[in-house]
Scaffold this motif. Structure first.
Motif, PDB file in Angstrom:
ATOM      1  N   TYR A 248       0.842  -1.197   0.000  1.00  0.00           N
ATOM      2  CA  TYR A 248       0.000   0.000   0.000  1.00  0.00           C
ATOM      3  C   TYR A 248       0.876   1.244   0.000  1.00  0.00           C
ATOM      4  N   LEU A 249       0.371   2.285  -0.632  1.00  0.00           N
ATOM      5  CA  LEU A 249       1.026   3.591  -0.577  1.00  0.00           C
ATOM      6  C   LEU A 249      -0.050   4.660  -0.437  1.00  0.00           C
ATOM      7  N   ASN A 250       0.057   5.483   0.613  1.00  0.00           N
ATOM      8  CA  ASN A 250      -0.838   6.616   0.834  1.00  0.00           C
ATOM      9  C   ASN A 250      -0.013   7.898   0.806  1.00  0.00           C
ATOM     10  N   ALA A 251      -0.474   8.882   0.063  1.00  0.00           N
ATOM     11  CA  ALA A 251       0.183  10.197   0.055  1.00  0.00           C
ATOM     12  C   ALA A 251      -0.903  11.258   0.131  1.00  0.00           C
ATOM     13  N   ASP A 252      -0.891  12.038   1.219  1.00  0.00           N
ATOM     14  CA  ASP A 252      -1.927  13.060   1.434  1.00  0.00           C
ATOM     15  C   ASP A 252      -1.276  14.413   1.688  1.00  0.00           C
ATOM     16  N   LEU A 253      -1.856  15.434   1.077  1.00  0.00           N
ATOM     17  CA  LEU A 253      -1.452  16.811   1.311  1.00  0.00           C
ATOM     18  C   LEU A 253      -2.498  17.443   2.220  1.00  0.00           C
ATOM     19  N   ILE A 254      -2.073  17.941   3.404  1.00  0.00           N
ATOM     20  CA  ILE A 254      -2.998  18.436   4.417  1.00  0.00           C
ATOM     21  C   ILE A 254      -2.913  19.954   4.506  1.00  0.00           C
ATOM     22  N   PHE A 255      -4.077  20.592   4.571  1.00  0.00           N
ATOM     23  CA  PHE A 255      -4.182  22.043   4.646  1.00  0.00           C
ATOM     24  C   PHE A 255      -4.811  22.385   5.994  1.00  0.00           C
ATOM     25  N   PRO A 256      -4.016  22.643   7.036  1.00  0.00           N
ATOM     26  CA  PRO A 256      -4.588  22.969   8.340  1.00  0.00           C
ATOM     27  C   PRO A 256      -5.185  24.363   8.347  1.00  0.00           C
ATOM     28  N   GLY A 257      -6.291  24.501   9.081  1.00  0.00           N
ATOM     29  CA  GLY A 257      -6.970  25.798   9.112  1.00  0.00           C
ATOM     30  C   GLY A 257      -6.163  26.876   9.815  1.00  0.00           C
ATOM     31  N   ASP A 258      -5.454  26.521  10.867  1.00  0.00           N
ATOM     32  CA  ASP A 258      -4.684  27.511  11.622  1.00  0.00           C
ATOM     33  C   ASP A 258      -3.494  26.836  12.277  1.00  0.00           C
ATOM     34  N   PRO A 259      -2.393  26.673  11.535  1.00  0.00           N
ATOM     35  CA  PRO A 259      -1.220  25.984  12.088  1.00  0.00           C
ATOM     36  C   PRO A 259      -0.503  26.797  13.154  1.00  0.00           C
TER      37      PRO A 259
END
Length: 259
Positions: A248-259
């Motif tokens: 398996y390979l998972n690649a996710d780009l995450i956009f936090p609301g307020d880092p």
């Protein structure tokens, strides 16, 4: 060291009643979920279905404030089938750090129980929802961890020097606290929802899916159970079986609301 342990043990009893009440509450919710799982196994279709990779998450409390799409397989559930899952993690966290004008102090234990429902919506679509609950307290594992560290010869100076069975969870900037947790509280965390779509079926090439996820700020920010912001992510999932092994390979780009 024995005297220090005796002092800490006396302090730990002050939160014992709340810990028991929190544990009973989690046990009741868990039994209700297990009952629902048993019902699902009766009502759902019989499947010889690969459960996929372990849905691991970083249990560090600050990381849990932000969206973490679970590790997953690319192939969605068939139409009309569903999966109900319960994940429980108990963590002992001891961290103290200063970086520029930001100070972080975390000394606590917390229990995270997450209830996940995944449904096969047909046409290569799969919908998932995760509902986490948290319980924070000063805990009981400090001495156990210290003993194990001493046996292994890797004890941390901070754990030896800092009084055990304490609760402290705060982040401050320029001397002003902007995030803090409270002791002996139980509550809802941030709700996560995701949608997965199969693009390429497995054959000579891996199965390929795309996934979008959103984290809804349902957690109480005053208890540090949530960031108070919406987070979003977009990712791609691959899956390929070779012989008796599955990769398996998972690649996710995450956009936090307020880092």
């Amino acid at each position: 060291m024995n005297n220090r342990r005796q002092r800490k043990t006396g302090q730990s009893f002050t939160s014992g009643r709340s810990a028991i009440l929190g544990g009973l509450l989690i046990a009741v919710v868990t039994l209700a979920l297990l009952s629902a799982t048993a019902q699902a196994s009766v009502m759902g279709r019989s499947l010889n279905f690969d459960p996929g990779p372990f849905p691991w998450k970083n249990q560090q409390p600050i990381q849990l404030l932000f969206l973490q799409p679970p590790a997953d397989r690319a192939i969605p559930l068939p139409w009309g089938n569903y999966e109900i899952r319960l994940d429980i993690a108990m963590s002992n966290v001891l961290h103290e750090e200063t970086a520029g004008d930001i100070d972080v102090v975390i000394d606590m234990e917390f229990i995270r129980s997450a209830y996940t429902l995944v449904y096969g919506a047909g046409n290569g679509l799969e919908l998932g929802i995760e509902l986490p609950f948290y319980y924070t307290w000063r805990g009981f594992m400090d001495d156990i961890i210290l003993d194990l560290e001493m046996i292994a010869g890797v004890e941390r100076g901070l754990r030896v020097e800092r009084p055990g069975f304490q609760f402290d969870y705060r982040l401050s900037k320029g001397g002003q606290t902007f995030l803090s947790g409270r002791e002996d509280v139980f509550g809802l965390g941030d709700l996560s929802i995701w949608l997965k779509r199969l693009l390429v079926k497995e054959g000579g090439f891996p199965a390929v899916s795309v996934r979008g996820a959103v984290k809804i700020p349902t957690g109480d920010k005053d208890k540090a159970f949530g960031s108070g912001e919406w987070d979003f992510s977009a990712g791609i999932l691959l899956e390929k079986k070779w012989g008796r092994s599955v990769y398996y390979l998972n690649a996710d780009l995450i956009f936090p609301g307020d880092p």
